[in-house]
Write a protein that holds these residues in place. Structure first.
Motif, PDB file in Angstrom:
ATOM      1  N   CYS A 155       0.487  -1.291  -0.049  1.00 14.86           N
ATOM      2  CA  CYS A 155      -0.259   0.696   0.247  1.00 14.86           C
ATOM      3  C   CYS A 155       0.918   1.199   0.176  1.00 14.86           C
ATOM      4  N   ASP A 156       1.928   1.291   0.440  1.00 13.52           N
ATOM      5  CA  ASP A 156       2.453   2.349   0.825  1.00 13.52           C
ATOM      6  C   ASP A 156       3.377   2.806  -0.762  1.00 13.52           C
ATOM      7  N   TRP A 157       3.581   1.673  -0.892  1.00 13.74           N
ATOM      8  CA  TRP A 157       4.665   1.783  -1.999  1.00 13.74           C
ATOM      9  C   TRP A 157       4.350   2.314  -3.473  1.00 13.74           C
ATOM     10  N   TRP A 158       2.225   1.568  -3.762  1.00 16.09           N
ATOM     11  CA  TRP A 158       1.255   2.454  -4.385  1.00 16.09           C
ATOM     12  C   TRP A 158       1.368   4.104  -4.171  1.00 16.09           C
ATOM     13  N   ASP A 159       1.492   4.150  -2.812  1.00 17.24           N
ATOM     14  CA  ASP A 159       1.400   5.550  -2.516  1.00 17.24           C
ATOM     15  C   ASP A 159       2.137   6.972  -2.949  1.00 17.24           C
ATOM     16  N   GLU A 160       3.443   5.941  -3.551  1.00 19.13           N
ATOM     17  CA  GLU A 160       4.343   6.620  -3.838  1.00 19.13           C
ATOM     18  C   GLU A 160       4.061   7.013  -5.619  1.00 19.13           C
ATOM     19  N   GLN A 161       3.805   6.088  -5.712  1.00 18.61           N
ATOM     20  CA  GLN A 161       3.185   5.839  -7.238  1.00 18.61           C
ATOM     21  C   GLN A 161       2.341   7.082  -8.193  1.00 18.61           C
ATOM     22  N   ASP A 162       2.450   8.130  -9.140  1.00 21.17           N
ATOM     23  CA  ASP A 162       1.578   8.766  -8.885  1.00 21.17           C
ATOM     24  C   ASP A 162       0.314   8.204 -10.466  1.00 21.17           C
ATOM     25  N   LEU A 163      -1.175   7.546  -9.524  1.00 19.83           N
ATOM     26  CA  LEU A 163      -1.740   7.057 -10.322  1.00 19.83           C
ATOM     27  C   LEU A 163      -2.353   7.957 -11.062  1.00 19.83           C
ATOM     28  N   SER A 164      -2.780   9.716 -10.484  1.00 20.40           N
ATOM     29  CA  SER A 164      -3.710  10.268 -11.103  1.00 20.40           C
ATOM     30  C   SER A 164      -3.267  10.291 -12.848  1.00 20.40           C
ATOM     31  N   THR A 165      -2.157  11.147 -12.850  1.00 20.46           N
ATOM     32  CA  THR A 165      -2.130  11.334 -14.197  1.00 20.46           C
ATOM     33  C   THR A 165      -1.523   9.851 -15.555  1.00 20.46           C
ATOM     34  N   PRO A 166      -1.971  10.290 -16.106  1.00 23.88           N
ATOM     35  CA  PRO A 166      -2.462   8.998 -17.169  1.00 23.88           C
ATOM     36  C   PRO A 166      -0.902   8.001 -17.136  1.00 23.88           C
ATOM     37  N   TRP A 167      -0.895   6.632 -16.425  1.00 24.22           N
ATOM     38  CA  TRP A 167      -0.354   5.639 -16.228  1.00 24.22           C
ATOM     39  C   TRP A 167       0.171   4.648 -17.424  1.00 24.22           C
ATOM     40  N   VAL A 168       1.116   3.820 -17.021  1.00 20.31           N
ATOM     41  CA  VAL A 168       1.337   2.507 -18.146  1.00 20.31           C
ATOM     42  C   VAL A 168       2.146   1.049 -17.340  1.00 20.31           C
ATOM     43  N   ALA A 200      -6.892   7.152 -15.872  1.00 21.95           N
ATOM     44  CA  ALA A 200      -6.274   7.140 -17.100  1.00 21.95           C
ATOM     45  C   ALA A 200      -5.608   6.901 -16.675  1.00 21.95           C
ATOM     46  N   GLY A 201      -5.550   4.851 -17.670  1.00 24.81           N
ATOM     47  CA  GLY A 201      -4.480   3.885 -16.941  1.00 24.81           C
ATOM     48  C   GLY A 201      -4.122   2.910 -18.226  1.00 24.81           C
ATOM     49  N   ILE A 202      -3.215   2.293 -18.792  1.00 28.17           N
ATOM     50  CA  ILE A 202      -3.240   1.337 -19.296  1.00 28.17           C
ATOM     51  C   ILE A 202      -2.467  -0.154 -18.811  1.00 28.17           C
ATOM     52  N   LEU A 203      -2.806  -1.189 -18.387  1.00 33.00           N
ATOM     53  CA  LEU A 203      -2.696  -2.528 -17.552  1.00 33.00           C
ATOM     54  C   LEU A 203      -2.003  -3.478 -19.018  1.00 33.00           C
ATOM     55  N   GLY A 204      -1.085  -3.578 -19.300  1.00 33.63           N
ATOM     56  CA  GLY A 204      -0.469  -4.654 -19.721  1.00 33.63           C
ATOM     57  C   GLY A 204      -0.195  -6.352 -18.924  1.00 33.63           C
ATOM     58  N   CYS A 205      -0.845  -6.741 -19.879  1.00 31.93           N
ATOM     59  CA  CYS A 205      -0.675  -8.169 -18.655  1.00 31.93           C
ATOM     60  C   CYS A 205      -0.129  -9.835 -20.201  1.00 31.93           C
ATOM     61  N   SER A 206       0.262 -10.478 -19.798  1.00 33.75           N
ATOM     62  CA  SER A 206       1.019 -11.437 -20.632  1.00 33.75           C
ATOM     63  C   SER A 206      -0.526 -12.695 -20.265  1.00 33.75           C
ATOM     64  N   SER A 207      -0.366 -13.493 -21.105  1.00 32.65           N
ATOM     65  CA  SER A 207      -1.890 -14.262 -20.837  1.00 32.65           C
ATOM     66  C   SER A 207      -1.806 -14.775 -20.635  1.00 32.65           C
ATOM     67  N   TRP A 208      -0.728 -14.918 -19.794  1.00 32.42           N
ATOM     68  CA  TRP A 208      -0.472 -17.250 -18.642  1.00 32.42           C
ATOM     69  C   TRP A 208      -0.389 -15.778 -17.512  1.00 32.42           C
ATOM     70  N   CYS A 209      -0.529 -15.047 -17.609  1.00 42.83           N
ATOM     71  CA  CYS A 209      -0.260 -13.633 -15.968  1.00 42.83           C
ATOM     72  C   CYS A 209      -1.858 -13.621 -15.741  1.00 42.83           C
ATOM     73  N   TRP A 210      -1.953 -13.191 -16.081  1.00 45.62           N
ATOM     74  CA  TRP A 210      -3.558 -12.855 -16.849  1.00 45.62           C
ATOM     75  C   TRP A 210      -4.994 -14.405 -16.419  1.00 45.62           C
ATOM     76  N   ARG A 211      -4.279 -15.294 -16.674  1.00 47.89           N
ATOM     77  CA  ARG A 211      -4.291 -17.149 -16.210  1.00 47.89           C
ATOM     78  C   ARG A 211      -4.672 -16.617 -14.729  1.00 47.89           C
ATOM     79  N   TYR A 212      -3.514 -16.444 -14.158  1.00 45.69           N
ATOM     80  CA  TYR A 212      -3.697 -16.641 -12.800  1.00 45.69           C
ATOM     81  C   TYR A 212      -4.556 -15.786 -12.713  1.00 45.69           C
TER      82      TYR A 212
END
Length: 427
Positions: A155-168, A200-212
């Protein structure tokens, strides 16, 4: 509401555009044509009106593989910057049509689809505000050096990331390890996305990771999108696009054994002098063998191509010709059945499957992380990976020591994982 995103910029560098992941279907082999398609194909071949006896052809089976220069000219790697633009345009169109309403777009694709490389180019987009209208540049969020976090630390780590502006995030698989302390970052990210705590964000993910994670967090309901599968026609369009960059003329590719045409595509080839052309089913069979995966198809395509040693100098000359019919071929194609493709080494050990599944699940791992997620000792890992490397099924990146399944070996790996009873991706 449309399930397909079509855009002019995606016609060639991303044929088929983006589709809802649940609309993805496996390309069919040539023996499984629909009745209508089979009749049309047979008629087109009959209308060619030229038998092998009437059109004698000298077999090209003994031609050498392409040189580095020839491969770069005839079957180069994709321009991921262009693909990034095509993805951005497709997502923007989906938003304008109402097909996408979430702030965060999940893009899922099988390994070697080029999705991660394309998303990594989003910071370079000429129109940074294309997707959300903010005019702000997209920012790539990379993973931390270590992936072992408690829930509070995550939770603390994600608080340090700015997810309010467009992210990928170019690849979700880089943010977790299948261990007790390696899941926290992804769990916290999905929680924030689900309750709308990000911009706004774009989350890329490989299909095997997404399956899990699709099973682990079944209630997340992220409704992912994916590039359309490469069927025969899309492969033909894409291969032509790759080889015809910088204003070059379309290439002519024919089969080595019988001279049947592979490229240019028949649909694009309607001049009077082309009525006698007979076409091979190679692209349709390649689409089925690669399961519509562009990176896998390209790897097999590169291996299948042949050229005469003296043809290298003629490639530039061919570009100057306006009548591509005036030359016999730029390259020759070996039938899939005659290609030397990777096969799985015989072994009584069961660890091979766990290692390969771990590599696909995490989109590649170094030795220490692979030992952590598989429980296989470093000593045994080194032996198995060495065998897989010799078999062209796995390779190690010398810059970061990261092992990955190879594109050329992926069909064999996936088939064997299925036979061994491992859970597979949907693609």
């Amino acid at each position: 509401m449309k399930d397909t995103i079509n855009d002019k910029s995606a016609d060639t560098c991303l044929p088929g555009g983006l589709i809802s992941a649940d609309q993805w279907t496996l390309p069919q082999t040539s023996v499984r044509r629909s009745l209508k398609d089979a009749i049309q194909y047979a008629l087109s071949q009959l209308q060619a009106g030229v038998s092998q006896a009437e059109d004698p052809f000298e077999s090209m089976d003994d031609l050498p593989e392409l040189s580095g220069i020839q491969k770069k000219r005839l079957a180069p790697e994709p321009d991921y910057g262009r693909q990034a633009e095509a993805i951005a345009s497709g997502v923007q169109q989906a938003r304008s049509e109402g097909s996408l309403s979430r702030e965060v777009v999940c893009l899922v694709a099988p390994p070697f689809s080029g999705l991660q490389q394309s998303l990594a180019r989003f910071e370079e987009l000429a129109e940074p505000g294309l997707l959300d209208g903010s005019g702000e540049k997209w920012r790539i969020i990379g993973p931390p050096d270590t992936l072992s976090f408690s829930a509070k630390e995550a939770c603390d780590w994600w608080d340090e990331q700015d997810l309010s502006t467009p992210w990928v995030i170019t690849e979700l698989a880089d943010f977790w390890l299948r261990s007790l302390s390696g899941l926290a970052l992804v769990k916290e990210l999905f929680r924030r996305i689900a309750i709308g705590e990000t911009g706004a964000g774009i989350l890329g993910c490989s299909s095997w990771c997404w399956r899990y994670w699709g099973q682990y967090l079944e209630n997340a309901q992220m409704s992912p999108w994916t590039p359309a599968p490469m069927d025969a026609e899309r492969l033909g369009v894409w291969f032509t696009y790759l080889a015809s960059g910088k204003g070059r003329s379309e290439i002519v590719a024919r089969m080595t054994g019988d001279g049947l045409y592979v490229l240019p595509l028949a649909e694009k080839d309607k001049t009077k002098s082309n009525k006698k052309r007979k076409y091979s089913s190679f692209l349709r069979d390649l689409a089925a063998t690669s399961r519509g995966n562009p990176g896998v198809a390209l790897a097999i395509w590169q291996r299948s191509l042949r050229a005469k040693p003296d043809d290298e100098a003629k490639l530039d000359e061919a570009d100057e010709k306006t009548e591509k019919q005036s030359r016999a071929a730029d390259c020759w194609v070996v039938p899939l059945g005659k290609l030397s493709l990777p096969s799985m080494p015989q072994s009584k050990e069961s660890v091979t499957g766990f290692i390969l599944h771990g590599l696909l699940l995490h989109n590649g791992l170094n030795m220490s992380s692979l030992e952590l997620v598989t429980g296989v000792s470093t000593y045994e890992l080194s032996l198995v990976l060495s065998r897989l490397k010799r078999a062209e099924l796995a390779a190690c990146d010398e810059t970061d020591g990261r092992w990955q399944v190879t594109a050329i070996g992926y069909p064999t790996v996936r088939r064997h994982l299925q036979g061994w009873g491992f859970p597979l991706d949907q693609f």
